[in-house]
Design an enzyme around this catalytic site. Structure first.
Site, PDB file in Angstrom:
ATOM      1  N   LYS A 174       2.032  42.333  40.551  1.00 44.40           N
ATOM      2  CA  LYS A 174       3.346  42.692  39.984  1.00 44.40           C
ATOM      3  C   LYS A 174       3.793  44.045  40.542  1.00 44.40           C
ATOM      4  CE  LYS A 174       4.618  39.543  37.129  1.00 44.40           C
ATOM      5  NZ  LYS A 174       5.679  38.687  37.503  1.00 44.40           N
ATOM      6  N   LYS A 202      -0.793  30.281  46.077  1.00 44.67           N
ATOM      7  CA  LYS A 202      -1.042  29.085  45.259  1.00 44.67           C
ATOM      8  C   LYS A 202       0.278  28.431  44.822  1.00 44.67           C
ATOM      9  CE  LYS A 202      -0.994  30.767  40.562  1.00 44.67           C
ATOM     10  NZ  LYS A 202      -1.286  30.332  39.236  1.00 44.67           N
ATOM     11  N   LYS A 213       4.492  27.597  39.030  1.00 42.82           N
ATOM     12  CA  LYS A 213       5.707  27.166  38.321  1.00 42.82           C
ATOM     13  C   LYS A 213       6.864  28.115  38.589  1.00 42.82           C
ATOM     14  CE  LYS A 213       3.247  25.918  34.168  1.00 42.82           C
ATOM     15  NZ  LYS A 213       2.572  27.192  33.948  1.00 42.82           N
TER      16      LYS A 213
HETATM   17  N1  AQP Z   1      -2.078  26.285  42.251  1.00 44.50           N
HETATM   18  C1  AQP Z   1      -3.031  26.066  41.360  1.00 44.50           C
HETATM   19  N2  AQP Z   1      -4.174  25.456  41.731  1.00 44.50           N
HETATM   20  C2  AQP Z   1      -5.149  25.202  40.818  1.00 44.50           C
HETATM   21  N3  AQP Z   1      -5.050  25.534  39.507  1.00 44.50           N
HETATM   22  C3  AQP Z   1      -3.922  26.131  39.099  1.00 44.50           C
HETATM   23  N4  AQP Z   1      -3.516  26.573  37.902  1.00 44.50           N
HETATM   24  C4  AQP Z   1      -2.289  27.135  38.010  1.00 44.50           C
HETATM   25  N5  AQP Z   1      -1.875  27.062  39.289  1.00 44.50           N
HETATM   26  C5  AQP Z   1      -2.865  26.451  39.989  1.00 44.50           C
HETATM   27  C6  AQP Z   1      -4.290  26.430  36.673  1.00 44.50           C
HETATM   28  O1  AQP Z   1      -3.475  25.771  35.705  1.00 44.50           O
HETATM   29  C7  AQP Z   1      -3.859  26.215  34.407  1.00 44.50           C
HETATM   30  C8  AQP Z   1      -2.625  26.556  33.608  1.00 44.50           C
HETATM   31  O2  AQP Z   1      -1.955  27.643  34.262  1.00 44.50           O
HETATM   32  P1  AQP Z   1      -0.840  28.452  33.509  1.00 44.50           P
HETATM   33  O3  AQP Z   1       0.414  27.685  33.476  1.00 44.50           O
HETATM   34  O4  AQP Z   1      -1.328  28.830  32.183  1.00 44.50           O
HETATM   35  O5  AQP Z   1      -0.658  29.779  34.298  1.00 44.50           O
HETATM   36  P2  AQP Z   1      -0.636  30.145  35.819  1.00 44.50           P
HETATM   37  O6  AQP Z   1      -2.036  30.121  36.355  1.00 44.50           O
HETATM   38  O7  AQP Z   1       0.095  31.420  35.925  1.00 44.50           O
HETATM   39  O8  AQP Z   1       0.161  28.931  36.470  1.00 44.50           O
HETATM   40  P3  AQP Z   1       1.502  28.993  37.258  1.00 44.50           P
HETATM   41  O9  AQP Z   1       1.898  27.613  37.581  1.00 44.50           O
HETATM   42  O10 AQP Z   1       1.428  29.924  38.415  1.00 44.50           O
HETATM   43  O11 AQP Z   1       2.520  29.531  36.169  1.00 44.50           O
HETATM   44  P4  AQP Z   1       3.503  30.748  36.231  1.00 44.50           P
HETATM   45  O12 AQP Z   1       4.259  30.610  37.513  1.00 44.50           O
HETATM   46  O13 AQP Z   1       4.376  30.581  35.016  1.00 44.50           O
HETATM   47  O14 AQP Z   1       2.695  32.024  36.189  1.00 44.50           O
HETATM   48  C9  AQP Z   1      -4.793  27.411  34.588  1.00 44.50           C
HETATM   49  O15 AQP Z   1      -6.122  26.998  34.346  1.00 44.50           O
HETATM   50  C10 AQP Z   1      -4.611  27.781  36.038  1.00 44.50           C
HETATM   51  O16 AQP Z   1      -5.802  28.321  36.589  1.00 44.50           O
END
Ligand code: AQP
Length: 393
Positions: A147, A239, A242
């Protein structure tokens, strides 16, 4: 009744070979009761990274659990508030995510499935943990550092902008530790991106135990799926996420066949005219093979005209190279078909569930009640240990 029968059929469809074997091996190695805990943010529809990196394993673990095992899965609304949210959208996202979790096969009768924000003990335990977690430790979290880097890349080199970032964003790994430890887990299935937060969780558990001079909180193990990190389709250096601005970088569980085909077709690969699995040198093409290897392989076996398929990514790459003549376009076509087929039953069930908000509300209410029973015991014991009350209630 119909709903139960549908749920069962989705669970069967969600039972995949490779990850299942791994969890079963881990399972038989441990005869003791397992407590499995994991959460997901309601920041939009889950994507393939969420599904293959974490959610699919929730269903695997549920389907291979022994009767004495406990499973807690939840939607972490409090974490979503670390960035600005539109209240109406957040409310809908929470509900849609509940429908998505049921649609992939999480069984609310077997698991405690709930909205984290409906269980106030999460926030209370976070405060106790915040009082034993150093500022310096949180400053070293990669999510926080990235960040700051984003700010600095935007031209801000002073500390003024950084000091305007919110406390919630800085401290959310402590909330995550509370989310997990509240239920005394043995195992936490998450994607690779969460490994550092799990380390912090274990350190907080040990710090608390040292303070109260007893081994109260466990130090849970992290469970990664074989496809622990799914990469962005547009930039395989990062990675799949979302919140990435480019919607073409991710495949959502709700994407239509047309969208899936278009996104896969646009996925960044390279100019080499052969297929191989080399995540370092060829991250784009390796990511596609990795995704394919994590699906159940039915479509792929049909495409390749075989009943036996080795889904280890390196060997799968060799098989695909032979079958397609090394064509990246053919690999993408096979991947699209496999995804469309794997997601179809999930999507049908998802749309069905969204027609029934009363059912979703009932599931949420029951889940929160069950979670609160367990959470109350932990919080009451913690309060007693900290000197906030005389006896555990
Ligand atoms: N690209 C990924 N590959 C494998 N695992 C992933 N996870 C997220 N992205 C990947 C796993 O999904 C679970 C839920 O994630 P989350 O929504 O709680 O938060 P995050 O890791 O921050 O996922 P995002 O999609 O990147 O969300 P945003 O963009 O909102 O921050 C976790 O177990 C994570 O490891």
């Amino acid at each position: 009744m119909l709903r139960r029968a549908r749920l069962h059929s989705v669970q069967c469809l969600s039972t995949y070979g490779r990850a299942q074997t791994i969890f079963r091996m881990q399972h038989t190695a441990l005869a003791e009761k397992r407590v499995i805990v994991s959460g997901i943010q309601p920041t939009g529809v889950p994507h393939l990274g969420n599904y293959l990196g974490a959610l699919k394993s929730w269903v695997e673990l549920q389907n291979t659990a022994q009767p004495q095992d406990e499973l807690y899965f939840f939607i972490v609304g409090l974490h979503a508030l670390t960035v600005p949210q539109n209240p109406k959208t957040l409310f809908a996202d929470r509900q849609n995510l509940m429908a998505a979790l049921l649609a992939i096969g999480v069984d609310p009768l077997r698991c405690t499935l709930f909205q984290q924000d409906a269980v106030p003990e999460h926030a209370e335990l976070m405060w106790y943990f915040a009082c034993i977690t150093s500022f310096g430790r949180l400053e070293r979290m990669t999510t926080w550092k990235s960040k700051l880097a984003t700010l600095h890349n935007g031209g801000n080199t002073d500390h003024v902008q950084a000091s305007q970032l919110q406390l919630g964003l800085f401290a959310y790994p402590v909330l995550q530790a509370a989310d997990i430890l509240l239920y005394h887990p043995t195992h936490v299935p998450v994607g690779e991106d969460q490994a550092q937060h799990l380390e912090l969780t274990r350190d907080i558990a040990e710090g608390f135990n040292r303070m109260v001079k007893k081994r109260y909180f466990p130090t849970p193990s992290t469970l990664h799926t074989p496809s622990k990190k799914i990469l962005s389709l547009r930039n395989p250096a990062v990675k799949m996420s979302k919140s990435a601005p480019d919607a073409n970088s991710r495949i959502l569980l709700t994407d239509s066949p047309k969208n899936i085909q278009a996104k896969v077709r646009r996925a960044v690969t390279d100019a080499d005219r052969f297929l191989s699995y080399d995540p370092e040198a060829r991250p784009g093409v390796s990511n596609l093979i990795n995704i394919l290897s994590a699906l159940d392989g039915g479509t792929l076996r049909r495409e390749l005209g075989t009943t036996v398929l080795d889904t280890d990514p390196a060997r799968l790459a060799e098989t695909l190279h032979t079958a397609t003549g090394g064509s990246g376009a053919k690999l993408k076509a096979i991947l699209s078909e496999s995804l469309i087929e794997a997601l179809r039953p999930i999507q049908e069930r998802y749309h069905d569930l969204l027609q029934d908000p009363t059912y979703l509300a009932t599931i949420e209410k029951r889940g929160a009640e069950r979670a609160r029973e367990r959470a109350h015991t932990t919080i009451s014991q913690v309060r007693t240990m900290l000197g906030l009350q005389k006896e555990t209630l």
